[in-house]
Design a protein around this motif. Structure first.
Motif, short mmCIF file in Angstrom:
data_model
loop_
_atom_site.label_atom_id
_atom_site.label_comp_id
_atom_site.label_asym_id
_atom_site.label_seq_id
_atom_site.Cartn_x
_atom_site.Cartn_y
_atom_site.Cartn_z
N LEU A 55 0.96 -0.89 -0.08
CA LEU A 55 -0.16 0.15 -0.23
C LEU A 55 0.88 0.93 0.30
O LEU A 55 0.75 2.27 -0.77
N ALA A 56 1.85 1.03 1.04
CA ALA A 56 2.85 2.63 0.68
C ALA A 56 3.49 2.86 -0.59
O ALA A 56 3.39 4.30 -1.18
N LEU A 57 3.96 1.79 -1.47
CA LEU A 57 4.10 1.40 -2.09
C LEU A 57 3.53 2.22 -3.38
O LEU A 57 4.06 2.87 -4.42
N ARG A 58 2.84 1.89 -3.36
CA ARG A 58 1.27 2.31 -4.28
C ARG A 58 1.39 3.58 -4.23
O ARG A 58 0.62 3.80 -5.12
N LEU A 59 1.01 4.04 -3.00
CA LEU A 59 0.72 5.87 -2.37
C LEU A 59 1.75 6.74 -3.23
O LEU A 59 1.47 7.42 -3.42
N LEU A 60 2.98 5.83 -3.01
CA LEU A 60 4.46 6.71 -3.27
C LEU A 60 4.60 6.99 -4.77
O LEU A 60 5.30 8.17 -5.54
N LEU A 61 4.18 5.69 -5.44
CA LEU A 61 4.27 5.34 -6.94
C LEU A 61 3.05 5.92 -8.18
O LEU A 61 3.45 6.32 -9.36
N ALA A 62 1.75 6.63 -7.39
CA ALA A 62 0.99 7.08 -8.39
C ALA A 62 1.37 7.86 -9.56
O ALA A 62 0.58 7.36 -9.65
N PRO A 63 1.90 9.02 -8.34
CA PRO A 63 2.31 10.23 -9.40
C PRO A 63 2.89 9.71 -10.56
O PRO A 63 2.89 10.61 -11.21
N VAL A 64 4.03 8.19 -10.01
CA VAL A 64 4.81 8.52 -10.90
C VAL A 64 4.08 7.88 -12.03
O VAL A 64 4.92 7.78 -12.95
N ALA A 65 3.65 6.66 -11.49
CA ALA A 65 2.77 5.92 -12.92
C ALA A 65 1.29 7.26 -13.62
O ALA A 65 1.54 6.45 -14.60
N ALA A 66 0.93 7.47 -13.16
CA ALA A 66 -0.18 8.30 -13.94
C ALA A 66 0.91 9.52 -14.45
O ALA A 66 0.10 9.93 -16.17
N ALA A 67 2.04 9.94 -14.13
CA ALA A 67 2.88 11.25 -15.24
C ALA A 67 3.42 9.90 -16.22
O ALA A 67 2.98 10.37 -17.23
N LEU A 68 3.51 9.06 -16.61
CA LEU A 68 4.11 8.19 -17.34
C LEU A 68 3.18 7.51 -18.44
O LEU A 68 3.13 7.37 -20.01
N ARG A 69 2.11 7.25 -17.84
CA ARG A 69 0.90 6.63 -18.30
C ARG A 69 0.48 8.08 -19.45
O ARG A 69 -0.43 7.97 -20.74
N LEU A 70 0.46 9.44 -19.29
CA LEU A 70 -0.33 10.58 -19.36
C LEU A 70 0.80 10.80 -20.51
O LEU A 70 0.33 11.25 -21.32
N THR A 71 2.16 10.52 -20.03
CA THR A 71 2.95 10.81 -21.52
C THR A 71 3.12 9.54 -22.70
O THR A 71 4.33 9.65 -23.22
N SER A 72 2.35 9.13 -22.00
CA SER A 72 2.70 7.13 -23.67
C SER A 72 3.79 6.77 -23.20
O SER A 72 3.86 5.35 -23.96
N VAL A 73 3.64 6.52 -21.58
CA VAL A 73 5.55 5.44 -22.01
C VAL A 73 5.09 4.14 -21.41
O VAL A 73 5.47 3.45 -22.04
N ILE A 74 4.11 4.05 -20.46
CA ILE A 74 3.71 3.17 -19.99
C ILE A 74 1.84 2.76 -20.76
O ILE A 74 1.66 4.09 -20.23
N PRO A 75 0.99 1.78 -21.06
CA PRO A 75 0.19 1.81 -21.50
C PRO A 75 -1.58 1.79 -20.01
O PRO A 75 -0.87 0.89 -18.55
N TYR A 76 -1.99 2.47 -20.52
CA TYR A 76 -3.88 2.05 -19.60
C TYR A 76 -3.91 0.83 -19.34
O TYR A 76 -3.56 -0.49 -20.52
N ARG A 77 -4.55 -0.03 -18.91
CA ARG A 77 -5.00 -1.47 -18.47
C ARG A 77 -6.31 -1.05 -18.43
O ARG A 77 -6.82 -1.19 -17.13
#
Length: 113
Positions: A55-77
């Motif tokens: 849970l702590a890792l998810r909370l810390l990495l959620a903004p990074v994942a959102a930024a990477l998805r918005l820039t099309s680096v990683i796909p949505y699912r």
């Protein structure tokens, strides 16, 4: 039809429900109830630290994942469910493709209904 979007970077690995399924309902005052409930209590004690770390890792990495998805680096699912059964999984890259796919799937469902 139900369309579910995975919002965080990875699927949930630690599932606290597994420990809860081991717990019997209605633990009483007798010693047998404790013996019956012991596997569930031990599973909860083991899973709880791992769940909190995830849970702590998810909370810390959620903004990074959102930024990477918005820039099309990683796909949505996206997962498409019909009558409770998973019928399709989609991985659109970028927000525009995500919106197009959601609209197309919603249009297809409206035509089928």
């Amino acid at each position: 039809m139900r369309l579910r979007q995975q919002r965080l970077a990875w699927r949930r690995w630690v599932k606290p429900e597994a420990a809860m399924n081991l717990m019997p309902g209605g633990l009483g005052e007798d010693p047998i109830s404790l013996i019956i409930g012991l596997p569930g209590l031990l599973a909860s004690a083991v899973l709880l630290p791992f769940w909190l770390i995830e849970l702590a890792l998810r909370l810390l990495l959620a903004p990074v994942a959102a930024a990477l998805r918005l820039t099309s680096v990683i796909p949505y699912r996206l997962e498409l469910y019909r009558k409770g059964q998973l019928t399709g999984t989609f991985t659109p890259k970028g927000r525009p493709e995500l919106v197009r796919l959601r609209n197309r799937l919603a249009g297809r469902d409206a035509v089928a209904a």
